[in-house]
Enzyme design. Structure first.
Site, PDB file in Angstrom:
ATOM      1  N   ALA A 113       0.865  -1.175   0.000  1.00 43.68           N
ATOM      2  CA  ALA A 113       0.000   0.000   0.000  1.00 43.68           C
ATOM      3  C   ALA A 113       0.902   1.225   0.000  1.00 43.68           C
ATOM      4  CB  ALA A 113      -0.883  -0.019   1.238  1.00 43.68           C
TER       5      ALA A 113
ATOM      6  N   GLY B 278       0.612  -4.893   1.134  1.00 41.32           N
ATOM      7  CA  GLY B 278      -0.570  -4.958   0.285  1.00 41.32           C
ATOM      8  C   GLY B 278      -0.299  -5.626  -1.059  1.00 41.32           C
TER       9      GLY B 278
ATOM     10  N   GLU C  43      -0.633  -9.222  -0.331  1.00 35.38           N
ATOM     11  CA  GLU C  43      -2.060  -9.481  -0.107  1.00 35.38           C
ATOM     12  C   GLU C  43      -2.838  -9.471  -1.421  1.00 35.38           C
ATOM     13  OE1 GLU C  43      -2.083  -6.269   2.853  1.00 35.38           O
ATOM     14  OE2 GLU C  43      -3.044  -7.691   4.201  1.00 35.38           O
TER      15      GLU C  43
ATOM     16  N   GLU D 290       4.488  -5.066   7.464  1.00 36.88           N
ATOM     17  CA  GLU D 290       3.745  -3.981   8.125  1.00 36.88           C
ATOM     18  C   GLU D 290       4.212  -3.736   9.553  1.00 36.88           C
ATOM     19  OE1 GLU D 290       2.334  -6.398   6.318  1.00 36.88           O
ATOM     20  OE2 GLU D 290       0.883  -5.515   4.923  1.00 36.88           O
TER      21      GLU D 290
HETATM   22  N1  CO8 Z   1       4.613   3.171  -0.594  1.00 38.69           N
HETATM   23  C1  CO8 Z   1       5.021   4.340  -1.137  1.00 38.69           C
HETATM   24  N2  CO8 Z   1       6.165   4.479  -1.823  1.00 38.69           N
HETATM   25  C2  CO8 Z   1       6.939   3.392  -1.962  1.00 38.69           C
HETATM   26  C3  CO8 Z   1       6.578   2.139  -1.423  1.00 38.69           C
HETATM   27  C4  CO8 Z   1       5.351   2.060  -0.708  1.00 38.69           C
HETATM   28  N3  CO8 Z   1       4.910   0.912  -0.182  1.00 38.69           N
HETATM   29  N4  CO8 Z   1       7.557   1.247  -1.706  1.00 38.69           N
HETATM   30  C5  CO8 Z   1       8.477   1.913  -2.413  1.00 38.69           C
HETATM   31  N5  CO8 Z   1       8.112   3.203  -2.577  1.00 38.69           N
HETATM   32  C6  CO8 Z   1       8.855   4.271  -3.271  1.00 38.69           C
HETATM   33  C7  CO8 Z   1      10.039   4.740  -2.470  1.00 38.69           C
HETATM   34  O1  CO8 Z   1       9.624   5.683  -1.505  1.00 38.69           O
HETATM   35  C8  CO8 Z   1      10.894   5.334  -3.549  1.00 38.69           C
HETATM   36  O2  CO8 Z   1      10.396   6.615  -3.883  1.00 38.69           O
HETATM   37  P1  CO8 Z   1      11.393   7.883  -4.005  1.00 38.69           P
HETATM   38  O3  CO8 Z   1      12.281   7.530  -5.177  1.00 38.69           O
HETATM   39  O4  CO8 Z   1      10.466   9.020  -4.254  1.00 38.69           O
HETATM   40  O5  CO8 Z   1      12.137   7.940  -2.719  1.00 38.69           O
HETATM   41  C9  CO8 Z   1      10.658   4.434  -4.746  1.00 38.69           C
HETATM   42  O6  CO8 Z   1       9.410   3.752  -4.464  1.00 38.69           O
HETATM   43  C10 CO8 Z   1      11.722   3.384  -4.930  1.00 38.69           C
HETATM   44  O7  CO8 Z   1      11.885   2.688  -3.702  1.00 38.69           O
HETATM   45  P2  CO8 Z   1      13.318   2.449  -2.998  1.00 38.69           P
HETATM   46  O8  CO8 Z   1      14.261   3.557  -3.334  1.00 38.69           O
HETATM   47  O9  CO8 Z   1      13.075   2.164  -1.562  1.00 38.69           O
HETATM   48  O10 CO8 Z   1      13.760   1.124  -3.805  1.00 38.69           O
HETATM   49  P3  CO8 Z   1      14.751  -0.036  -3.287  1.00 38.69           P
HETATM   50  O11 CO8 Z   1      14.974  -0.899  -4.461  1.00 38.69           O
HETATM   51  O12 CO8 Z   1      15.898   0.567  -2.566  1.00 38.69           O
HETATM   52  O13 CO8 Z   1      13.891  -0.838  -2.161  1.00 38.69           O
HETATM   53  C11 CO8 Z   1      11.915  -1.943  -1.284  1.00 38.69           C
HETATM   54  C12 CO8 Z   1      12.765  -1.575  -2.519  1.00 38.69           C
HETATM   55  C13 CO8 Z   1      12.680  -2.908  -0.381  1.00 38.69           C
HETATM   56  C14 CO8 Z   1      10.638  -2.611  -1.791  1.00 38.69           C
HETATM   57  C15 CO8 Z   1      11.572  -0.674  -0.484  1.00 38.69           C
HETATM   58  O14 CO8 Z   1      11.057   0.303  -1.368  1.00 38.69           O
HETATM   59  C16 CO8 Z   1      10.555  -0.873   0.602  1.00 38.69           C
HETATM   60  O15 CO8 Z   1      10.892  -1.394   1.650  1.00 38.69           O
HETATM   61  N6  CO8 Z   1       9.300  -0.462   0.359  1.00 38.69           N
HETATM   62  C17 CO8 Z   1       8.239  -0.541   1.338  1.00 38.69           C
HETATM   63  C18 CO8 Z   1       7.766  -1.962   1.493  1.00 38.69           C
HETATM   64  C19 CO8 Z   1       6.670  -2.022   2.547  1.00 38.69           C
HETATM   65  O16 CO8 Z   1       6.891  -1.762   3.714  1.00 38.69           O
HETATM   66  N7  CO8 Z   1       5.460  -2.387   2.106  1.00 38.69           N
HETATM   67  C20 CO8 Z   1       4.355  -2.524   2.993  1.00 38.69           C
HETATM   68  C21 CO8 Z   1       3.586  -1.263   3.026  1.00 38.69           C
HETATM   69  S1  CO8 Z   1       2.343  -1.294   4.285  1.00 38.69           S
HETATM   70  C22 CO8 Z   1       1.067  -2.106   3.570  1.00 38.69           C
HETATM   71  O17 CO8 Z   1       1.112  -2.537   2.453  1.00 38.69           O
HETATM   72  C23 CO8 Z   1      -0.126  -2.243   4.436  1.00 38.69           C
HETATM   73  C24 CO8 Z   1      -1.202  -3.017   3.719  1.00 38.69           C
HETATM   74  C25 CO8 Z   1      -2.458  -2.719   4.411  1.00 38.69           C
HETATM   75  C26 CO8 Z   1      -3.621  -3.081   3.546  1.00 38.69           C
HETATM   76  C27 CO8 Z   1      -3.677  -2.342   2.267  1.00 38.69           C
HETATM   77  C28 CO8 Z   1      -3.835  -0.892   2.502  1.00 38.69           C
HETATM   78  C29 CO8 Z   1      -4.022  -0.125   1.201  1.00 38.69           C
END
Ligand code: CO8
Length: 262
Positions: A67, A112, A115, A135
């Site tokens: 998400a 998400g 999921e 999460e």
């Molecule tokens: N949300 C928003 N932006 C994101 C997300 C995200 N989940 N994941 C990545 N991005 C963005 C980064 O902020 C970054 O943006 P910017 O260039 O503007 O800084 C861009 O995507 C590229 O990401 P990274 O530079 O971090 O790329 P890496 O290759 O270094 O890392 C990862 C990749 C490991 C996937 C890393 O981006 C990461 O850890 N992302 C978050 C993963 C995460 O925690 N996901 C769970 C989110 S919580 C959730 O899903 C709750 C679900 C609840 C039900 C559904 C609700 C809608």
């Protein structure tokens, strides 16, 4: 209708509709407008006379990284509650989407994103795909069915460990644990196999395919005795379809069945 900002839609093979999540700058993070577009595209495929099986995929790098954390960060309880935040994700699983949905997962399928994959009827993935429910690291919990569907898929022991530690698991593990139907060494093999499976399913009777999906999904909700009874009712009902007659007659005559979808 194909005027989407965050997804692409296509019909790459006969009978196959494809939705490609396309928000590369955020690794396909599932912001509300993206989910609205996904729901709209799936609704269109559900009513399309040509589409008989649906493929959902992302990019090689990311199926979906979760998400949208930036969208969620400032939400309050009352906003989440009164706007039914993420409830529309369930459109996928309430039975409104009767055609089979195959998720082809490469790269990140986190939170998400994991999921969303779990909502599909079949998951194919690359061996190196990166699944997980991280999460807990953000001070929250899965909110789109992860604690329920992942637990049904891998059992309580593994699900509890994954959800409490936020640790990822690979596509190879996803296959071994029964989350994914199959895993593939390369992205190209994944996409070819996913398209081929979608095309195979699209070649069968639409009525039978939809009934098969419905009864397998019932197994996730019903006690065994009720599930078996439900299956038998639907099985009996298919004797009312023309395609059952067509399929069995073609077998006897050693011919290829030409489905009527009736
Ligand atoms: N949300 C928003 N932006 C994101 C997300 C995200 N989940 N994941 C990545 N991005 C963005 C980064 O902020 C970054 O943006 P910017 O260039 O503007 O800084 C861009 O995507 C590229 O990401 P990274 O530079 O971090 O790329 P890496 O290759 O270094 O890392 C990862 C990749 C490991 C996937 C890393 O981006 C990461 O850890 N992302 C978050 C993963 C995460 O925690 N996901 C769970 C989110 S919580 C959730 O899903 C709750 C679900 C609840 C039900 C559904 C609700 C809608």
């Amino acid at each position: 209708s194909s005027n989407y900002e965050y997804i692409q839609v296509s019909e790459p093979r006969p009978g196959v509709g494809q939705v490609t999540l396309n928000r590369p700058k955020a690794l396909n993070a599932l912001c509300t407008p993206l989910i609205n577009e996904l729901n709209a595209a799936l609704t269109e495929f559900q009513s399309s006379p040509t589409v008989r099986a649906i493929l959902l995929t992302g990019s090689q790098k990311a199926f979906a990284a979760g998400a949208d954390i930036k969208e969620m960060a400032p939400l309050t309880f009352s906003q989440a509650y009164t706007t039914s935040f993420i409830e529309s994700w369930s459109n996928l699983t309430t039975g409104a989407l009767k055609k089979p949905l195959i998720a082809a997962v490469s790269g990140h399928a986190l939170g998400g994103g994991c999921e969303l994959a779990l909502m599909a009827d079949i998951i194919y993935c690359t061996s190196s795909a990166n699944f997980g429910q991280p999460e807990i690291k953000l001070g929250t919990i899965p909110g789109a069915g992860g604690s329920q569907r992942l637990t049904r898929a891998v059992g309580k022991a593994k699900a509890m460990e994954l959800i409490l530690t936020g640790k990822s698991f690979s596509g190879e593990e996803a296959e071994r644990w029964g989350v994914a139907a199959r895993s593939f060494a390369t992205y190209e093999e994944l996409m070819e196999a996913a398209l081929k499976t979608a095309e195979t399913i699209a070649g069968y009777s639409k009525v039978a395919v939809m009934a098969a999906k419905e009864v397998v999904n019932k197994s996730q909700d019903l006690p065994l005795r009720d599930g078996v009874e439900y299956e038998r009712r639907v099985f009996h009902s298919l004797f009312g379809s023309q395609d059952q007659k067509i399929g069995m007659k073609a077998f006897a005559e050693k011919k290829k069945a030409e489905w009527s979808d009736e």
